[in-house]
Enzyme design. Structure first.
Site, PDB file in Angstrom:
ATOM      1  N   ASP A   1     -13.692  -5.463  -2.414  1.00  9.40           N
ATOM      2  CA  ASP A   1     -13.582  -5.238  -0.890  1.00  9.40           C
ATOM      3  C   ASP A   1     -14.573  -6.014  -0.380  1.00  9.40           C
ATOM      4  OD1 ASP A   1     -10.810  -4.266  -1.038  1.00  9.40           O
ATOM      5  OD2 ASP A   1     -11.485  -2.209  -1.186  1.00  9.40           O
TER       6      ASP A   1
ATOM      7  N   ASP B   1       0.852  -1.257   0.047  1.00  4.62           N
ATOM      8  CA  ASP B   1       0.020   0.220   0.030  1.00  4.62           C
ATOM      9  C   ASP B   1       0.969   1.202  -0.223  1.00  4.62           C
ATOM     10  OD1 ASP B   1      -2.173  -1.679   0.353  1.00  4.62           O
ATOM     11  OD2 ASP B   1      -2.430  -1.540   2.453  1.00  4.62           O
TER      12      ASP B   1
END
Length: 258
Positions: A131, A12
């Site tokens: 997600d 990330d």
């Protein structure tokens, strides 16, 4: 011959640095993305995934620079996601050196984007990032019991996660990156029920993400139907190495790339 299971570290990236938190909150600095990428390549990672969690305009230019620098040093496939909203975004990332691009929130708002990208760049370049979480108490019921979320798992998109994966396949994506928001950063193991349900619903590869805490967590995800397994913080902070994961996967009877 069975296809080798891929082990994929996920980085990330925020404003040019790797960060990691639980459910995308409480972010800690985990280092320079290019240095980490080179380390993972040397350690035997099969692919790398970068998610741009800054996704602001400033962050965008920084991310392209990170991708360029990484592609100069690392020769395993690189997937980049976060803030991808248009064919132009994808074109820029691929030109910078990405091999695949993952699309998330923008496809929920405009599903036909997936078809446009797949037709223009090829299915092998387009990854649908889902997600997913279990529908919380009081939430809108979904047939699979899992819903799609946006904004780092904080908002419900009001659609069924398994049906969304199926729709992505129908629109031409080449892979599903399936991230359990319930598991993200918890190190309690992958959500096997979620993986199984999506595996039964699609025929394209499924990358399982969210919840890895130790090498023993990986084989059950593969047994549940994952073609590839992805993790972040356990690799970044040196808790687990890629070779330890591969040893566990081989011990469980699966093939890996050496």
């Amino acid at each position: 011959m069975p296809v080798a299971v891929r082990v994929i570290p996920c980085l990330d990236v925020k404003n040019g640095r790797v960060v990691k938190g639980v459910n995308f909150e409480g972010l800690k600095d985990a280092g320079d993305p290019v240095e980490l990428a080179a380390r993972y390549d040397a350690e035997g990672a099969d692919e790398l995934t970068f998610l741009d969690v800054s996704a602001s305009q400033d962050g965008r230019g920084t991310m392209l620079e990170v991708v360029r620098r990484t592609a100069d040093q690392v020769f395993i496939p690189l997937t980049v996601g976060g803030g991808v909203r248009s064919a132009e975004d994808v074109d820029q990332l691929l030109r910078a050196g990405a091999d695949k691009v993952s699309v998330n929130t923008s496809a929920i708002a405009r599903p036909e984007l997936l078809q446009e990208l797949s037709q223009r760049f090829g299915a092998q370049c387009v990854v649908l990032s889902v997600d997913a979480r279990r529908v919380p108490e009081g939430g809108k019921p979904q047939p699979s019991g899992f819903e799609v979320t946006t904004h780092g798992g904080t908002r419900s998109a009001g659609i069924d996660a398994v049906e969304w994966a199926q729709k992505g396949e129908a629109l031409g994506v080449g892979e599903i990156l399936l991230n359990s928001m319930d598991g993200d950063g918890t190190k309690r193991g992958f959500d096997l029920e979620l993986i199984e349900k999506v595996r039964h619903a699609v025929s394209i590869p499924v990358i399982a993400s969210g919840g890895a805490g130790k090498p023993e967590d990986f084989p059950p995800a593969i047994a549940s139907g994952a073609d590839a397994v992805l993790a972040a913080s356990i690799f970044h902070f040196g808790e687990v190495t890629i070779s330890e994961v591969k040893k566990q996967v081989v011990a469980a009877g699966y093939e890996v790339r050496s």
